[in-house]
Write a protein that holds these residues in place. Structure first.
Motif, PDB file in Angstrom:
ATOM      1  N   ARG A 276       5.288  -0.798  -3.947  1.00 35.24           N
ATOM      2  CA  ARG A 276       3.971  -1.076  -4.532  1.00 35.24           C
ATOM      3  C   ARG A 276       3.419  -2.377  -3.971  1.00 35.24           C
ATOM      4  NH1 ARG A 276      -0.149   1.648  -6.327  1.00 35.24           N
ATOM      5  NH2 ARG A 276       1.283   3.028  -7.362  1.00 35.24           N
ATOM      6  N   ALA A 277       4.271  -3.394  -3.839  1.00 40.94           N
ATOM      7  CA  ALA A 277       3.840  -4.673  -3.274  1.00 40.94           C
ATOM      8  C   ALA A 277       3.443  -4.511  -1.810  1.00 40.94           C
ATOM      9  CB  ALA A 277       4.949  -5.707  -3.414  1.00 40.94           C
ATOM     10  N   LEU A 278       4.195  -3.710  -1.081  1.00 41.50           N
ATOM     11  CA  LEU A 278       3.877  -3.453   0.313  1.00 41.50           C
ATOM     12  C   LEU A 278       2.541  -2.712   0.427  1.00 41.50           C
ATOM     13  CD1 LEU A 278       4.921  -3.698   3.201  1.00 41.50           C
ATOM     14  CD2 LEU A 278       6.105  -1.513   2.868  1.00 41.50           C
ATOM     15  N   ALA A 279       2.363  -1.705  -0.404  1.00 44.12           N
ATOM     16  CA  ALA A 279       1.099  -0.954  -0.412  1.00 44.12           C
ATOM     17  C   ALA A 279      -0.063  -1.885  -0.731  1.00 44.12           C
ATOM     18  CB  ALA A 279       1.169   0.186  -1.425  1.00 44.12           C
ATOM     19  N   ARG A 280       0.141  -2.794  -1.654  1.00 49.54           N
ATOM     20  CA  ARG A 280      -0.919  -3.745  -2.028  1.00 49.54           C
ATOM     21  C   ARG A 280      -1.280  -4.652  -0.857  1.00 49.54           C
ATOM     22  NH1 ARG A 280      -4.235  -5.435  -5.457  1.00 49.54           N
ATOM     23  NH2 ARG A 280      -4.544  -7.592  -6.053  1.00 49.54           N
ATOM     24  N   ARG A 281      -0.285  -5.114  -0.103  1.00 52.73           N
ATOM     25  CA  ARG A 281      -0.577  -5.976   1.046  1.00 52.73           C
ATOM     26  C   ARG A 281      -1.429  -5.256   2.083  1.00 52.73           C
ATOM     27  NH1 ARG A 281       5.062  -7.817   1.591  1.00 52.73           N
ATOM     28  NH2 ARG A 281       5.000  -6.829   3.635  1.00 52.73           N
ATOM     29  N   TYR A 282      -1.084  -4.028   2.380  1.00 51.20           N
ATOM     30  CA  TYR A 282      -1.876  -3.238   3.334  1.00 51.20           C
ATOM     31  C   TYR A 282      -3.297  -3.051   2.791  1.00 51.20           C
ATOM     32  CZ  TYR A 282       1.884  -1.775   6.505  1.00 51.20           C
ATOM     33  OH  TYR A 282       2.879  -1.742   7.451  1.00 51.20           O
ATOM     34  N   ALA A 283      -3.401  -2.707   1.517  1.00 50.80           N
ATOM     35  CA  ALA A 283      -4.711  -2.457   0.901  1.00 50.80           C
ATOM     36  C   ALA A 283      -5.579  -3.706   0.916  1.00 50.80           C
ATOM     37  CB  ALA A 283      -4.518  -1.957  -0.530  1.00 50.80           C
TER      38      ALA A 283
ATOM     39  N   VAL B 294      -0.602   1.945   9.947  1.00 50.00           N
ATOM     40  CA  VAL B 294       0.288   2.563   8.956  1.00 50.00           C
ATOM     41  C   VAL B 294       1.279   3.493   9.655  1.00 50.00           C
ATOM     42  CG1 VAL B 294       0.396   4.122   6.962  1.00 50.00           C
ATOM     43  CG2 VAL B 294      -1.354   2.332   7.052  1.00 50.00           C
ATOM     44  N   ALA B 295       0.777   4.317  10.574  1.00 52.22           N
ATOM     45  CA  ALA B 295       1.646   5.250  11.299  1.00 52.22           C
ATOM     46  C   ALA B 295       2.624   4.497  12.204  1.00 52.22           C
ATOM     47  CB  ALA B 295       0.794   6.217  12.121  1.00 52.22           C
ATOM     48  N   ALA B 296       2.169   3.459  12.878  1.00 60.45           N
ATOM     49  CA  ALA B 296       3.031   2.691  13.775  1.00 60.45           C
ATOM     50  C   ALA B 296       4.183   2.042  13.015  1.00 60.45           C
ATOM     51  CB  ALA B 296       2.216   1.631  14.511  1.00 60.45           C
ATOM     52  N   LYS B 297       3.934   1.667  11.768  1.00 60.98           N
ATOM     53  CA  LYS B 297       4.977   1.045  10.938  1.00 60.98           C
ATOM     54  C   LYS B 297       5.809   2.080  10.181  1.00 60.98           C
ATOM     55  CE  LYS B 297       3.983  -3.267  11.767  1.00 60.98           C
ATOM     56  NZ  LYS B 297       4.931  -4.180  12.384  1.00 60.98           N
ATOM     57  N   GLY B 298       5.463   3.371  10.337  1.00 65.33           N
ATOM     58  CA  GLY B 298       6.215   4.425   9.655  1.00 65.33           C
ATOM     59  C   GLY B 298       6.030   4.428   8.150  1.00 65.33           C
ATOM     60  N   ARG B 299       4.848   4.070   7.684  1.00 64.65           N
ATOM     61  CA  ARG B 299       4.591   3.948   6.247  1.00 64.65           C
ATOM     62  C   ARG B 299       3.667   5.061   5.712  1.00 64.65           C
ATOM     63  NH1 ARG B 299       8.065  -0.014   5.642  1.00 64.65           N
ATOM     64  NH2 ARG B 299       7.576  -2.046   6.487  1.00 64.65           N
ATOM     65  N   GLN B 300       3.670   6.217   6.362  1.00 63.39           N
ATOM     66  CA  GLN B 300       2.769   7.294   5.968  1.00 63.39           C
ATOM     67  C   GLN B 300       2.917   7.694   4.511  1.00 63.39           C
ATOM     68  OE1 GLN B 300       4.537   7.076   8.812  1.00 63.39           O
ATOM     69  NE2 GLN B 300       3.882   8.602  10.311  1.00 63.39           N
ATOM     70  N   GLU B 301       4.151   7.656   3.995  1.00 65.70           N
ATOM     71  CA  GLU B 301       4.383   8.082   2.613  1.00 65.70           C
ATOM     72  C   GLU B 301       3.734   7.151   1.594  1.00 65.70           C
ATOM     73  OE1 GLU B 301       7.494   5.002   3.255  1.00 65.70           O
ATOM     74  OE2 GLU B 301       6.683   6.607   4.496  1.00 65.70           O
ATOM     75  N   LEU B 302       3.321   5.961   2.030  1.00 69.27           N
ATOM     76  CA  LEU B 302       2.694   4.994   1.115  1.00 69.27           C
ATOM     77  C   LEU B 302       1.164   5.052   1.139  1.00 69.27           C
ATOM     78  CD1 LEU B 302       4.921   1.824   1.667  1.00 69.27           C
ATOM     79  CD2 LEU B 302       4.971   3.438  -0.231  1.00 69.27           C
ATOM     80  N   LEU B 303       0.593   5.965   1.908  1.00 67.75           N
ATOM     81  CA  LEU B 303      -0.867   5.986   2.047  1.00 67.75           C
ATOM     82  C   LEU B 303      -1.578   6.147   0.705  1.00 67.75           C
ATOM     83  CD1 LEU B 303      -3.291   5.779   3.929  1.00 67.75           C
ATOM     84  CD2 LEU B 303      -3.193   8.285   4.173  1.00 67.75           C
ATOM     85  N   ALA B 304      -1.118   7.037  -0.158  1.00 60.41           N
ATOM     86  CA  ALA B 304      -1.778   7.240  -1.455  1.00 60.41           C
ATOM     87  C   ALA B 304      -1.728   5.964  -2.297  1.00 60.41           C
ATOM     88  CB  ALA B 304      -1.163   8.406  -2.210  1.00 60.41           C
ATOM     89  N   ALA B 305      -0.584   5.282  -2.306  1.00 64.22           N
ATOM     90  CA  ALA B 305      -0.461   4.019  -3.059  1.00 64.22           C
ATOM     91  C   ALA B 305      -1.344   2.942  -2.440  1.00 64.22           C
ATOM     92  CB  ALA B 305       0.990   3.556  -3.091  1.00 64.22           C
ATOM     93  N   MET B 306      -1.410   2.905  -1.115  1.00 63.12           N
ATOM     94  CA  MET B 306      -2.290   1.948  -0.436  1.00 63.12           C
ATOM     95  C   MET B 306      -3.740   2.207  -0.812  1.00 63.12           C
ATOM     96  SD  MET B 306      -0.700   1.942   3.396  1.00 63.12           S
ATOM     97  CE  MET B 306       1.001   1.535   3.705  1.00 63.12           C
TER      98      MET B 306
END
Length: 192
Positions: A5-12, A82-94
């Motif tokens: 959640r914290a990671l998603a928040r940073r991206y957002a 997001v894709a380059a970092k392999g974080r696709q599963e966090l897109l909805a949370a972001m």
């Protein structure tokens, strides 16, 4: 979970700041909503977004094709990171964190309201105006849930503020006061 959640928040936050700086906050918000809806509706797009066989640049280019290519460039760039970092599963949370931050930037407060019965449109509009005035923001975005066990009144949660005007809470308080109140002229059990 908390770390994600914290990671998603940073991206957002990064996306929201950049979108605001470029005057594209609304366009990015709408684009992000569209991406989420399309991912939900299209197995092909889901496969492109989550599949392991594409490089990040290829993944974003294929998504651009499938989405029609009319989203803001900043959003495609974001999807690429997001894709380059392999974080696709966090897109909805972001995205959810982005929507919250975008509202904050526009001085729109998200407010959760619990009611005993559904509100009419007039009651909802009045509540929105009064809460915006009370919270000193431009507007509020209400999330209304009906909980009949409240019996009457409302419960409001806005950020770290919580106000309970429900009838059930008032009855509980009355019950507690009656239990704790001394009875004048009452005779003790032992007769004294």
């Amino acid at each position: 979970m908390i770390r994600q959640r914290a990671l998603a928040r940073r991206y957002a936050l990064a996306l929201a700041e950049l979108a605001r700086e470029r005057g594209e906050l609304e366009a990015v918000e709408q684009g992000l909503k569209r991406v989420l809806a399309e991912l939900e509706a299209s197995p092909q797009l889901q496969q492109v977004w989550t599949g392991q066989r594409l490089e990040p640049a290829q993944r974003v280019e294929r998504m651009r094709e499938l989405l029609g290519g009319d989203l803001p460039q900043i959003l495609y760039n974001f999807l690429g990171v997001v894709a380059a970092k392999g974080r696709q599963e966090l897109l909805a949370a972001m995205a959810e964190e982005f929507f919250v931050e975008a509202d904050r930037m526009r001085q729109i407060e998200r407010v959760e309201v619990l009611t005993a019965a559904p509100l009419t449109e007039e009651e909802q509009a009045l509540l929105e105006r009064e809460l915006a005035r009370y919270l000193e923001v431009k507007a509020v975005r209400l999330s209304i849930k009906v909980q009949p066990e409240l019996l009457g009144g409302i419960v409001v949660r806005a950020g770290d503020r919580y106000v309970d005007f429900s009838l059930s809470r008032q009855l509980q308080e009355l019950h507690q006061r009656l239990r704790m109140a001394p009875l004048e002229g009452a005779v003790a059990v032992d007769g004294k």
